[in-house]
Design a protein around this motif. Sequence first.
Motif, short mmCIF file in Angstrom:
data_model
loop_
_atom_site.label_atom_id
_atom_site.label_comp_id
_atom_site.label_asym_id
_atom_site.label_seq_id
_atom_site.Cartn_x
_atom_site.Cartn_y
_atom_site.Cartn_z
N ASP A 70 46.52 37.62 52.84
CA ASP A 70 45.61 38.72 53.98
C ASP A 70 45.66 39.96 53.86
N GLN A 71 46.46 40.28 52.95
CA GLN A 71 46.50 41.65 52.46
C GLN A 71 45.70 42.33 51.21
N VAL A 72 45.41 41.04 50.77
CA VAL A 72 44.54 41.18 49.36
C VAL A 72 42.96 41.12 49.67
N VAL A 73 42.93 40.08 50.36
CA VAL A 73 41.40 39.79 50.54
C VAL A 73 40.95 40.40 51.91
N LEU A 74 40.94 41.70 51.73
CA LEU A 74 40.20 42.80 52.74
C LEU A 74 39.23 43.65 52.11
N ASP A 75 38.20 43.96 52.67
CA ASP A 75 37.16 44.71 52.42
C ASP A 75 36.31 45.38 53.51
N SER A 76 36.52 46.82 53.64
CA SER A 76 35.79 47.46 54.77
C SER A 76 34.36 47.40 54.69
N GLU A 77 33.76 47.18 53.35
CA GLU A 77 32.35 46.99 53.63
C GLU A 77 31.68 45.64 54.00
N TYR A 78 32.70 44.54 53.63
CA TYR A 78 32.28 43.22 54.08
C TYR A 78 33.32 42.67 55.03
N PRO A 128 27.01 24.13 48.09
CA PRO A 128 28.50 24.46 48.09
C PRO A 128 28.92 25.28 47.04
N MET A 129 29.82 26.11 47.28
CA MET A 129 30.62 27.05 46.25
C MET A 129 32.02 27.09 46.51
N ASP A 130 32.75 27.32 45.45
CA ASP A 130 34.24 27.37 45.38
C ASP A 130 34.63 28.77 45.94
N PRO A 131 35.26 28.97 46.94
CA PRO A 131 35.62 30.38 47.30
C PRO A 131 36.72 31.01 46.75
N LEU A 132 37.42 30.16 45.73
CA LEU A 132 38.25 30.69 44.85
C LEU A 132 37.51 31.74 43.96
N PHE A 133 36.22 31.58 43.69
CA PHE A 133 35.43 32.41 42.82
C PHE A 133 35.55 33.99 43.41
N LEU A 134 35.18 34.05 44.89
CA LEU A 134 35.22 35.41 45.54
C LEU A 134 36.61 35.72 45.77
N ILE A 135 37.47 34.96 45.96
CA ILE A 135 38.91 35.53 46.31
C ILE A 135 39.41 36.00 44.84
N LEU A 136 39.04 35.31 43.89
CA LEU A 136 39.33 36.19 42.51
C LEU A 136 39.19 37.34 42.18
N TYR A 137 38.01 37.70 42.72
CA TYR A 137 37.59 39.25 42.51
C TYR A 137 38.49 40.18 43.20
N TYR A 138 39.10 39.83 44.43
CA TYR A 138 39.97 40.57 45.22
C TYR A 138 41.48 40.52 44.51
N LEU A 139 41.75 39.63 43.90
CA LEU A 139 43.20 39.33 43.26
C LEU A 139 43.27 40.22 42.09
N ILE A 140 42.12 40.20 41.07
CA ILE A 140 41.96 41.05 40.01
C ILE A 140 42.19 42.26 40.31
N LYS A 141 41.25 42.92 41.37
CA LYS A 141 41.31 44.15 41.82
C LYS A 141 42.79 44.73 42.32
N LEU A 160 27.41 30.46 59.80
CA LEU A 160 27.30 31.91 59.60
C LEU A 160 26.65 32.31 58.43
N PHE A 161 25.44 33.22 58.49
CA PHE A 161 25.01 33.87 57.32
C PHE A 161 25.45 35.04 57.37
N THR A 162 26.13 35.42 56.16
CA THR A 162 26.78 36.78 55.98
C THR A 162 26.85 37.18 54.85
N LYS A 163 26.77 38.69 54.30
CA LYS A 163 26.87 39.09 52.86
C LYS A 163 28.21 39.27 52.69
N LEU A 164 28.35 39.05 51.28
CA LEU A 164 30.03 39.42 50.80
C LEU A 164 29.60 39.56 49.50
N ARG A 165 30.73 40.21 48.92
CA ARG A 165 30.89 40.95 47.70
C ARG A 165 30.53 39.96 46.39
N ASN A 166 29.54 39.94 45.82
CA ASN A 166 29.19 39.02 44.48
C ASN A 166 30.29 39.09 43.52
#
Length: 312
Positions: free
Chosen positions: A121-129, A96-109, A42-48
């Motif tokens: 599953d309540q932290v890694v949520l994004d209505s835009e993505y 390949p990329m470590d998914p923790l980098f993307l998860i880290l964004y939501y943890l800090i937020k 799956l190609f998809t857009k996620l938050r940088n």
Amino acid sequence: MRGARSGQGAERRPAGAHPAQWVLIAPEAAFDPPKTPDSEPLFTKLRNPSTGEATLYLFNSGAQQLFEVKAFHEEHRSWFIGQTVQQDGRLLFVTPMDPLFLILYYLIKADKEQGKFQPLDQVVLDSEYPSCPLLLKCADVKQYIQHVTEEKEIGSQKFHKYSQEKTLKWLKKKVNQTVKALKSNSISVGERVLASTFINSKQITDTQEDYVRYAHGLISEYIPEDLSKELLKYLGLTELRSPAPEPPLKKRKWSDVPVEPEEDYTKFNSDNLKTKKANTKMSAAQKALAKVDKSGMKSISAFFSSKPKTSK
């Protein structure tokens, strides 16, 4: 290779439209055959994780692994694929990329907004993505999430909260791994570190600090700016600043206002010189001569002048 665009968060195409195509370089693991019909790549857009902007990523079959998609693009470029011309002339690189980098964004937020322990599953949520929950499906995420969070377990459920201390330790390991990879591949970094700060140097050598700084710069592309600054301090480095530009040479200012002389140069005029001579002190002999009656006397120059011509 055809891009998979179906499934959660994928871009939709009009019915009957020709499948989109890209030319890309990717490891085989990125396009392993799906185990089930609904688990295609799956190609998809996620938050940088660094900028928060939309960025293209790839999940392989079953979202077991995350890949970063980089595009090399030049104007006026197309591809010939079979008997067709592919208008999109970009060359995509899938790594390949470590998914923790993307998860880290939501943890800090979440830590800034709530500051409490929560299920992932309540932290890694994004209505835009809407595809972002797939990050939690990636292999080993639940095992390695402890590197960036504090964890509490109540019954059979686990709760997590962002930990900056743990995150900095984890990021330092990433920096050290990057330094090791740079050295093992004989990649020179000294000149690049200086170039990034516009510092001129005649002698450029690759010091350990240069490698650490360069690795820090690479890792900083995947973390927020504030965390990048904290990581720099944690590594014991100071922020490099470009040297202040030398002040330009003073230019002579031209003005329409007349220049006033510092001295009165009119005193050197001929009239003034005569006056000055007249006012000079005379000797005693000159004074005595001045008192003599000169009536009927001719000057000595008269004896040497030419005689006037007589008219015939």
